[in-house]
Design an enzyme around this catalytic site. Structure first.
Site, short mmCIF file in Angstrom:
data_model
loop_
_atom_site.label_atom_id
_atom_site.label_comp_id
_atom_site.label_asym_id
_atom_site.label_seq_id
_atom_site.Cartn_x
_atom_site.Cartn_y
_atom_site.Cartn_z
N ASP A 118 -7.55 11.77 -26.01
CA ASP A 118 -8.17 10.46 -25.84
C ASP A 118 -9.53 10.62 -25.16
O ASP A 118 -9.63 10.70 -23.94
CB ASP A 118 -7.25 9.56 -25.00
N ARG A 130 -2.30 0.91 -27.23
CA ARG A 130 -1.62 -0.33 -27.63
C ARG A 130 -1.83 -0.62 -29.11
O ARG A 130 -0.96 -1.22 -29.76
CB ARG A 130 -2.10 -1.49 -26.74
N ASP A 183 -11.30 2.44 -25.88
CA ASP A 183 -10.47 3.26 -25.01
C ASP A 183 -9.10 2.61 -24.74
O ASP A 183 -8.22 3.24 -24.16
CB ASP A 183 -11.21 3.52 -23.69
N ASP A 205 -2.18 12.65 -23.37
CA ASP A 205 -2.08 11.26 -23.80
C ASP A 205 -1.08 11.06 -24.95
O ASP A 205 -0.92 9.96 -25.46
CB ASP A 205 -3.47 10.72 -24.18
N LYS A 263 -15.03 7.99 -22.33
CA LYS A 263 -14.62 8.20 -20.95
C LYS A 263 -15.64 9.08 -20.22
O LYS A 263 -16.33 9.88 -20.87
CB LYS A 263 -13.26 8.93 -20.91
N1 BES Z 1 -4.79 7.11 -22.02
C1 BES Z 1 -5.40 6.13 -21.22
C2 BES Z 1 -4.61 5.80 -19.95
C3 BES Z 1 -4.44 6.91 -18.96
C4 BES Z 1 -5.27 6.99 -17.86
C5 BES Z 1 -3.42 7.83 -19.10
C6 BES Z 1 -5.09 7.99 -16.93
C7 BES Z 1 -3.25 8.84 -18.16
C8 BES Z 1 -4.08 8.92 -17.08
C9 BES Z 1 -5.57 4.84 -22.02
O1 BES Z 1 -5.77 5.00 -23.36
C10 BES Z 1 -6.79 4.17 -21.48
O2 BES Z 1 -7.85 4.70 -21.63
N2 BES Z 1 -6.62 3.00 -20.88
C11 BES Z 1 -7.69 2.27 -20.33
C12 BES Z 1 -7.52 0.83 -20.71
C13 BES Z 1 -8.72 -0.02 -20.41
C14 BES Z 1 -9.86 0.36 -21.31
C15 BES Z 1 -8.35 -1.46 -20.60
C16 BES Z 1 -7.67 2.46 -18.82
O3 BES Z 1 -6.57 2.53 -18.26
O4 BES Z 1 -8.72 2.59 -18.23
ZN ZN Z 2 -4.99 6.72 -24.19
MN MN Z 3 -7.79 5.31 -23.86
#
Ligand code: BES
Ligand code: ZN
Ligand code: MN
Length: 487
Positions: free
Chosen positions: A257, A338, A334, A275, A264
Site C-alpha cells: 500500500d 474498504r 489511500d 497490508d 504515503k
Molecule cells: N493500510 C492502511 C492502514 C494502516 C496504517 C495499516 C498503519 C497498518 C498500519 C490503510 O489503507 C490506510 O492507508 N488508511 C488510511 C485511511 C485514511 C486515508 C482515511 C489511514 O489510516 O491513514
Molecule cells: Zn491499506
Molecule cells: Mn491505504
C-alpha cells in the site's frame, strides 16, 4: 515455508536425564514440590533443585517463567531450566511456560520433563514462540534441533497436541505471508501459495480480472489498476460440515500500500508490506481448519491487489461502481482497503449466503491511535456473534475490543456526486471505515469487522511471537469455529 520444530513425545525416562544432550528443562510447582523427574535431577545435581525451590528467589519467579542453571554439575546438558508451573495451570500460563522454553532452547536440542502438565498448551507455546523468519537470510545458521517431551502418557498427549500443532502451522503460514516482502509476495505469488492448499483438501478458485469486471467489481478493480500485478480474488472452501451454509471469512490482501496517488510519506512506508494481513489471517485459519479436519463449513475469500501510483492509477475524485451497484467517490486513494472489501464482501454474501461473515483488515492507522498494539478493533451488527468472538479471543489471549457503529458516523460518508465517498473526516476514522464496510453488509448477515492494523505486525516481541508478524486472530477464529460452528 517456516514450520514448527519437530516434537517427539516419549514416556518419562529418569535414567536418560543424566545423559540428555543440549538443553534440559523441568517443571516445578509454585509451592516447590518436586515430582519424580525433578527429584532425580535434584539428586544428579546434588541438591540444586531443592535449594532453588526452597529459596526466596523461587517465590519471585512468575508462573510460566523459570530459573536457568548453567553448566550444571552431574548433567551432560549445557543448561537446566526450572520452570514454574502449577499442576492445574491455566492455558495462558502453560503457553507462557512453552514460550519460556522456546527462548531457552534457541536452536539447541531440548528435553522437557513435562510430567502430567497441560502438555497441549505447553507445546503450542513452545512451537509459536520458536518462530523465526529466516527465508531471506543467506547464512541462517544451523537448523533448529527438535524437542523431546517426556510425559506420563505419550499417546494421550500426542492426540491432545495434534490439533494444537495444526493451529501452530496455521499461525506460521500467516506470519510467513505477513513477513514476506512485496517483491516476493506479489498478487500472483500469494494466489499460488493459496492454490497449493488444494493438497490439504481445500477447494480453491481464483477469480481473475476479466471475471471481476464481468461481475462489476469496480471498487476493487480501481484500487489495483495502477499496478502491473493483476488483481485476484482467491476463494478457499473447507467443507467439513453437513449441508449448512458456511461461515465466511473475508480478508484485505493489499500486498503493498503506497497510498496510490494520495501517496504515503516515505518514512515507514516499508511497513506496508503487511497490508495483506487480513488475507494472511484468513489463509492461516483455512490452513488450520483443513489440517485438523474441522467439522464445519467455512469459506475464506481474499482480495489481492497492489495499491500503486502510476499513469493508470485511480485518481482522487474518481467515481467507481461497486458490485452491489452503489457508486463511490474516491476522495483518498489511500483509503483503499474498504474499496477492496466492499466487493469481496458483497460477492461472498451473493454467492454463499453465509450464516455469518467476519472480515479482517489492516484498515486504519486510527485504530492504532485508539487501541495501540494490544487490541484489534471489533465492530459488529450482531451482539450474539460478537460476544462469541470476544470470548474466543479472550480464551486465546488475543486482544480484541468492541467499538460502536451508528447512523451519525455513517452520515460522514455522504458524497455530493455519488452514493457515498470513501472517507469521512479525520475524527473516528476507524468507525467511519467500518460504517463504509457496513454499507456492503446485507441486513440479514451477522457480521464482524476486525481492524487489525495495530496487531498484525509489531515492533517488539510479544508473549508468543518474536517481533514482526504475529498471526493475531488465527487462534481466536479457530476457537470460534470450534465452539460455535462445528457439528
Ligand atoms: N493500510 C492502511 C492502514 C494502516 C496504517 C495499516 C498503519 C497498518 C498500519 C490503510 O489503507 C490506510 O492507508 N488508511 C488510511 C485511511 C485514511 C486515508 C482515511 C489511514 O489510516 O491513514
Ligand atoms: Zn491499506
Ligand atoms: Mn491505504
Amino acid at each position: 515455508m517456516t514450520t514448527p520444530i519437530a516434537m517427539t513425545f516419549v514416556e518419562t525416562d529418569l535414567d536418560a536425564l543424566a545423559g540428555a544432550e543440549g538443553r534440559l528443562a523441568v517443571l516445578v510447582t509454585p509451592d516447590g514440590k518436586l515430582d519424580l523427574a525433578a527429584r532425580r535431577l535434584n539428586k544428579l545435581t546434588r541438591g540444586a533443585l531443592a535449594r532453588l525451590a526452597e529459596s526466596e528467589a523461587w517465590g519471585k519467579v512468575k508462573p510460566g517463567e523459570g530459573v536457568t542453571l548453567a553448566w550444571p554439575a552431574g548433567l551432560a546438558a549445557n543448561a537446566l531450566k526450572v520452570v514454574k508451573l502449577a499442576r492445574r495451570a491455566t492455558a495462558e500460563d502453560a503457553r507462557k511456560a512453552g514460550a519460556t522454553l522456546a527462548k531457552f532452547k534457541g536452536t539447541d536440542a531440548l528435553t522437557v520433563c513435562a510430567g502430567t502438565a497441560r502438555a497441549g498448551d505447553l507445546v503450542l507455546g513452545l512451537a509459536l514462540r520458536g518462530y523465526d523468519f529466516l527465508t531471506h537470510k543467506t547464512a541462517p545458521g544451523e537448523a533448529p534441533k527438535g524437542a523431546t517431551i517426556m510425559v506420563a502418557k505419550p499417546d494421550e498427549v500426542s492426540a491432545e497436541v495434534a490439533p494444537m500443532l495444526a493451529v501452530a502451522e496455521g499461525v506460521f503460514f500467516t506470519r510467513d505471508l505477513v513477513n514476506e516482502p512485496a517483491n516476493v509476495l506479489t498478487t500472483k505469488d500469494f494466489a499460488d501459495r493459496l492454490f497449493a492448499m488444494r493438497d490439504l483438501g481445500l477447494e480453491i478458485e481464483i477469480l481473475e480480472e476479466d471475471e471481476m469486471a464481468a461481475l462489476g467489481m469496480g471498487a476493487l478493480m480501481g484500487v489495483g489498476q495502477g499496478s502491473d500485478s493483476p488483481s485476484k480474488i482467491v476463494i478457499m472452501q473447507w467443507k467439513g460440515g453437513a449441508e449448512e451454509p458456511p461461515l465466511a471469512l473475508v480478508g484485505k490482501g493489499v500486498v503493498f500500500d503506497t497510498g496510490g496517488i494520495s501517496l504515503k510519506p516515505a518514512a515507514g512506508m516499508e511497513d506496508m508490506t503487511m497490508d495483506m494481513g487480513g488475507a494472511g489471517v484468513v489463509a492461516g485459519v483455512m490452513r488450520t481448519l483443513a489440517l485438523r479436519k474441522a467439522k464445519a463449513n467455512v469459506v475464506g475469500l481474499v482480495g489481492l491487489v497492489e495499491n500503486m501510483p502510476s499513469g493508470n492509477a485511480q485518481r482522487p475524485g474518481d467515481v467507481v461502481k461497486s458490485m452491489k451497484g452503489d457508486t463511490i467517490e474516491v476522495i483518498n486513494t489511500d483509503a483503499e482497503g474498504r474499496l477492496v472489501l466492499a466487493d469481496v464482501m458483497w460477492y461472498a454474501q451473493d454467492r454463499f449466503k453465509p450464516s455469518g461473515m467476519i472480515d479482517l483488515a489492516t484498515l486504519t492507522g486510527a485504530i492504532i491511535i485508539a487501541l495501540g498494539h494490544e487490541n484489534a478493533g471489533v465492530f459488529s451488527n450482531n451482539d450474539a456473534l460478537c460476544t462469541a468472538f470476544l470470548k474466543s479471543a479472550t480464551a486465546e489471549g488475543e486482544g480484541a475490543w468492541r467499538l460502536p457503529l451508528g447512523a451519525a458516523y455513517d452520515e460522514k460518508l455522504k458524497s455530493r456526486i455519488a452514493d457515498m465517498k470513501n472517507v469521512g473526516a479525520r475524527d473516528a476514522g476507524s468507525i467511519t471505515a467500518a460504517q463504509f464496510l457496513q454499507r456492503f453488509v446485507k441486513e440479514e448477515t451477522p457480521w464482524i469487522h476486525l481492524d487489525i492494523a495495530g496487531v498484525a505486525s509489531v515492533k517488539s516481541d510479544t508473549a508468543l511471537a518474536p517481533k514482526g508478524a504475529t498471526g493475531w486472530g488465527v487462534m481466536a477464529l479457530d476457537r470460534l469455529v470450534r465452539d460455535h460452528f462445528e457439528s
